[in-house]
Write a protein that holds these residues in place. Structure first.
Motif, PDB file in Angstrom:
ATOM      1  N   ARG A  55      58.797 114.727  24.253  1.00 41.98           N
ATOM      2  CA  ARG A  55      58.311 115.933  23.585  1.00 41.98           C
ATOM      3  C   ARG A  55      59.413 116.408  22.650  1.00 41.98           C
ATOM      4  O   ARG A  55      60.510 116.727  23.076  1.00 41.98           O
ATOM      5  N   MET A  56      59.077 116.404  21.376  1.00 44.76           N
ATOM      6  CA  MET A  56      60.077 116.767  20.381  1.00 44.76           C
ATOM      7  C   MET A  56      59.363 117.499  19.256  1.00 44.76           C
ATOM      8  O   MET A  56      58.325 117.057  18.787  1.00 44.76           O
ATOM      9  N   SER A  57      59.947 118.592  18.827  1.00 41.21           N
ATOM     10  CA  SER A  57      59.328 119.327  17.733  1.00 41.21           C
ATOM     11  C   SER A  57      59.576 118.586  16.421  1.00 41.21           C
ATOM     12  O   SER A  57      60.450 117.730  16.331  1.00 41.21           O
ATOM     13  N   ALA A  58      58.802 118.950  15.426  1.00 38.76           N
ATOM     14  CA  ALA A  58      58.944 118.294  14.129  1.00 38.76           C
ATOM     15  C   ALA A  58      60.312 118.588  13.524  1.00 38.76           C
ATOM     16  O   ALA A  58      60.925 117.723  12.899  1.00 38.76           O
ATOM     17  N   ASP A  59      60.813 119.816  13.726  1.00 38.13           N
ATOM     18  CA  ASP A  59      62.138 120.158  13.190  1.00 38.13           C
ATOM     19  C   ASP A  59      63.222 119.307  13.821  1.00 38.13           C
ATOM     20  O   ASP A  59      64.090 118.766  13.129  1.00 38.13           O
ATOM     21  N   SER A  60      63.186 119.169  15.144  1.00 34.87           N
ATOM     22  CA  SER A  60      64.230 118.378  15.807  1.00 34.87           C
ATOM     23  C   SER A  60      64.103 116.898  15.466  1.00 34.87           C
ATOM     24  O   SER A  60      65.093 116.181  15.389  1.00 34.87           O
ATOM     25  N   MET A  61      62.856 116.429  15.217  1.00 33.32           N
ATOM     26  CA  MET A  61      62.664 115.036  14.833  1.00 33.32           C
ATOM     27  C   MET A  61      63.273 114.778  13.451  1.00 33.32           C
ATOM     28  O   MET A  61      63.978 113.779  13.250  1.00 33.32           O
ATOM     29  N   GLY A 110      69.850 113.656  10.072  1.00 27.40           N
ATOM     30  CA  GLY A 110      71.221 114.047  10.410  1.00 27.40           C
ATOM     31  C   GLY A 110      71.336 115.552  10.424  1.00 27.40           C
ATOM     32  O   GLY A 110      70.432 116.291  10.005  1.00 27.40           O
ATOM     33  N   GLY A 111      72.438 116.024  10.917  1.00 23.45           N
ATOM     34  CA  GLY A 111      72.639 117.467  11.067  1.00 23.45           C
ATOM     35  C   GLY A 111      72.895 118.193   9.766  1.00 23.45           C
ATOM     36  O   GLY A 111      72.779 119.408   9.699  1.00 23.45           O
ATOM     37  N   LYS A 112      73.269 117.490   8.690  1.00 21.62           N
ATOM     38  CA  LYS A 112      73.620 118.130   7.426  1.00 21.62           C
ATOM     39  C   LYS A 112      72.401 118.748   6.745  1.00 21.62           C
ATOM     40  O   LYS A 112      72.459 119.822   6.185  1.00 21.62           O
ATOM     41  N   HIS A 113      71.276 118.007   6.772  1.00 22.48           N
ATOM     42  CA  HIS A 113      70.092 118.448   6.049  1.00 22.48           C
ATOM     43  C   HIS A 113      69.342 119.491   6.864  1.00 22.48           C
ATOM     44  O   HIS A 113      69.087 119.305   8.046  1.00 22.48           O
ATOM     45  N   LYS A 114      68.983 120.558   6.211  1.00 24.34           N
ATOM     46  CA  LYS A 114      68.250 121.626   6.884  1.00 24.34           C
ATOM     47  C   LYS A 114      66.841 121.655   6.325  1.00 24.34           C
ATOM     48  O   LYS A 114      66.604 122.147   5.233  1.00 24.34           O
ATOM     49  N   VAL A 115      65.899 121.068   7.046  1.00 25.24           N
ATOM     50  CA  VAL A 115      64.508 121.029   6.622  1.00 25.24           C
ATOM     51  C   VAL A 115      63.684 121.632   7.738  1.00 25.24           C
ATOM     52  O   VAL A 115      63.820 121.249   8.900  1.00 25.24           O
ATOM     53  N   THR A 116      62.835 122.572   7.375  1.00 21.61           N
ATOM     54  CA  THR A 116      61.972 123.148   8.406  1.00 21.61           C
ATOM     55  C   THR A 116      60.561 122.662   8.179  1.00 21.61           C
ATOM     56  O   THR A 116      60.096 122.532   7.045  1.00 21.61           O
ATOM     57  N   MET A 117      59.921 122.368   9.269  1.00 24.58           N
ATOM     58  CA  MET A 117      58.538 121.881   9.200  1.00 24.58           C
ATOM     59  C   MET A 117      57.625 122.876   9.905  1.00 24.58           C
ATOM     60  O   MET A 117      56.875 122.523  10.793  1.00 24.58           O
ATOM     61  N   ASP A 118      57.736 124.134   9.529  1.00 26.99           N
ATOM     62  CA  ASP A 118      56.859 125.122  10.138  1.00 26.99           C
ATOM     63  C   ASP A 118      55.524 125.042   9.421  1.00 26.99           C
ATOM     64  O   ASP A 118      55.313 125.642   8.377  1.00 26.99           O
ATOM     65  N   LEU A 119      54.657 124.233   9.972  1.00 25.67           N
ATOM     66  CA  LEU A 119      53.378 123.969   9.311  1.00 25.67           C
ATOM     67  C   LEU A 119      52.452 125.174   9.351  1.00 25.67           C
ATOM     68  O   LEU A 119      51.605 125.333   8.468  1.00 25.67           O
ATOM     69  N   ARG A 120      52.613 126.028  10.326  1.00 30.39           N
ATOM     70  CA  ARG A 120      51.710 127.177  10.435  1.00 30.39           C
ATOM     71  C   ARG A 120      51.933 128.174   9.305  1.00 30.39           C
ATOM     72  O   ARG A 120      51.010 128.880   8.917  1.00 30.39           O
ATOM     73  N   SER A 121      53.156 128.216   8.795  1.00 34.65           N
ATOM     74  CA  SER A 121      53.420 129.163   7.708  1.00 34.65           C
ATOM     75  C   SER A 121      52.731 128.728   6.422  1.00 34.65           C
ATOM     76  O   SER A 121      52.453 129.549   5.553  1.00 34.65           O
ATOM     77  N   ASN A 122      52.447 127.430   6.296  1.00 36.36           N
ATOM     78  CA  ASN A 122      51.791 126.932   5.078  1.00 36.36           C
ATOM     79  C   ASN A 122      50.274 127.112   5.113  1.00 36.36           C
ATOM     80  O   ASN A 122      49.614 126.897   4.110  1.00 36.36           O
ATOM     81  N   LEU A 123      49.743 127.458   6.271  1.00 33.39           N
ATOM     82  CA  LEU A 123      48.289 127.598   6.379  1.00 33.39           C
ATOM     83  C   LEU A 123      47.818 128.912   5.764  1.00 33.39           C
ATOM     84  O   LEU A 123      48.539 129.908   5.744  1.00 33.39           O
ATOM     85  N   LYS A 124      46.573 128.903   5.268  1.00 31.95           N
ATOM     86  CA  LYS A 124      45.997 130.121   4.706  1.00 31.95           C
ATOM     87  C   LYS A 124      45.599 131.054   5.842  1.00 31.95           C
ATOM     88  O   LYS A 124      45.176 130.607   6.903  1.00 31.95           O
ATOM     89  N   GLN A 125      45.710 132.313   5.570  1.00 31.47           N
ATOM     90  CA  GLN A 125      45.267 133.321   6.537  1.00 31.47           C
ATOM     91  C   GLN A 125      43.814 133.649   6.203  1.00 31.47           C
ATOM     92  O   GLN A 125      43.489 134.002   5.082  1.00 31.47           O
ATOM     93  N   VAL A 126      42.951 133.488   7.168  1.00 28.67           N
ATOM     94  CA  VAL A 126      41.529 133.771   6.955  1.00 28.67           C
ATOM     95  C   VAL A 126      41.128 134.886   7.898  1.00 28.67           C
ATOM     96  O   VAL A 126      41.383 134.821   9.095  1.00 28.67           O
ATOM     97  N   LYS A 127      40.508 135.897   7.307  1.00 27.47           N
ATOM     98  CA  LYS A 127      40.049 137.015   8.136  1.00 27.47           C
ATOM     99  C   LYS A 127      38.603 136.772   8.505  1.00 27.47           C
ATOM    100  O   LYS A 127      37.786 136.377   7.682  1.00 27.47           O
ATOM    101  N   LYS A 128      38.296 137.024   9.769  1.00 30.65           N
ATOM    102  CA  LYS A 128      36.916 136.858  10.225  1.00 30.65           C
ATOM    103  C   LYS A 128      36.132 138.111   9.884  1.00 30.65           C
ATOM    104  O   LYS A 128      36.607 139.226  10.073  1.00 30.65           O
ATOM    105  N   GLN A 138      65.607 116.517  12.063  1.00 30.02           N
ATOM    106  CA  GLN A 138      67.054 116.666  12.172  1.00 30.02           C
ATOM    107  C   GLN A 138      67.677 115.399  12.743  1.00 30.02           C
ATOM    108  O   GLN A 138      68.737 114.967  12.316  1.00 30.02           O
ATOM    109  N   ALA A 139      66.995 114.749  13.712  1.00 31.33           N
ATOM    110  CA  ALA A 139      67.509 113.506  14.289  1.00 31.33           C
ATOM    111  C   ALA A 139      67.473 112.385  13.256  1.00 31.33           C
ATOM    112  O   ALA A 139      68.381 111.553  13.194  1.00 31.33           O
ATOM    113  N   LEU A 140      66.415 112.340  12.438  1.00 36.58           N
ATOM    114  CA  LEU A 140      66.292 111.277  11.444  1.00 36.58           C
ATOM    115  C   LEU A 140      67.249 111.474  10.267  1.00 36.58           C
ATOM    116  O   LEU A 140      67.889 110.529   9.817  1.00 36.58           O
TER     117      LEU A 140
END
Length: 172
Positions: free
Chosen positions: A112-118, A124-142, A120-122
């Motif tokens: 079990r590994m989050s996308a961010d830690s994956m 290296g520690g120098k690159h800072k990339v976030t894969m917060d996919l939920r922030s890219n989603l549209k907000q839809v009001k019901k 970072q492992a691939l």
């Protein structure tokens, strides 16, 4: 097979010791035969040198013996080098067989590994990339639809409408 199991253990032990003693005598006879064969071969092929004569003749005999020894040593060295070369070829071929067969890869374990830690492992520690996919989603009001209470309350009218539709299909 059933006769062997009926035999007593002392009888079985006695027979086993007899067989071993007979085998030991056979081995002794074989070694005596080998020694006799070796002696016969040496007497046939290696005649005793004639040691009678002056010192110059004996020196000549010694030189011939040394030449024969040198020749035998060269042959022994050649044969040893051939053996080592063939042994090396055999080892190389064994390695090729192993390489062709392939090494079995172990079964991968689930991790079990989050996308961010994956990432970072691939990367290296120098690159800072976030894969917060939920922030890219549209907000839809019901939107909540409010149905009139009247439609929900009068169930007899809905049944009559459906019966009319059924009649339309039956007559057509």
């Amino acid at each position: 097979m059933s006769d062997v199991k009926k035999m007593s253990s002392s009888r079985r032990h006695h027979l086993k010791s007899l067989i071993l003693s007979i085998a030991a005598t056979w081995i002794e006879e074989e070694t005596a035969e080998l020694i006799a064969a070796k002696a016969a071969y040496l007497s046939e092929h290696c005649a005793k040198p004639d040691l009678s004569g002056d010192q110059a003749a004996l020196m000549e005999i010694c030189k011939k013996i040394h030449q024969l020894l040198d020749k035998i040593d060269e042959e022994r060295y050649d044969s040893e080098s051939k053996v080592t070369k063939s042994d090396k070829e055999i080892e190389d071929l064994k390695m090729k067989v192993v390489e062709l067969a392939g090494v079995k890869k172990p079964a991968l374990k689930k991790v079990r590994m989050s996308a961010d830690s994956m990432l970072q492992a691939l990367l290296g520690g120098k690159h800072k990339v976030t894969m917060d996919l939920r922030s890219n989603l549209k907000q839809v009001k019901k939107e909540v639809k409010e149905e009139p209470a009247e439609a929900a309350g009068d169930w007899r009218k809905n049944i009559e409408d459906k019966a009319d539709r059924k009649k339309m299909f039956e007559t057509a």
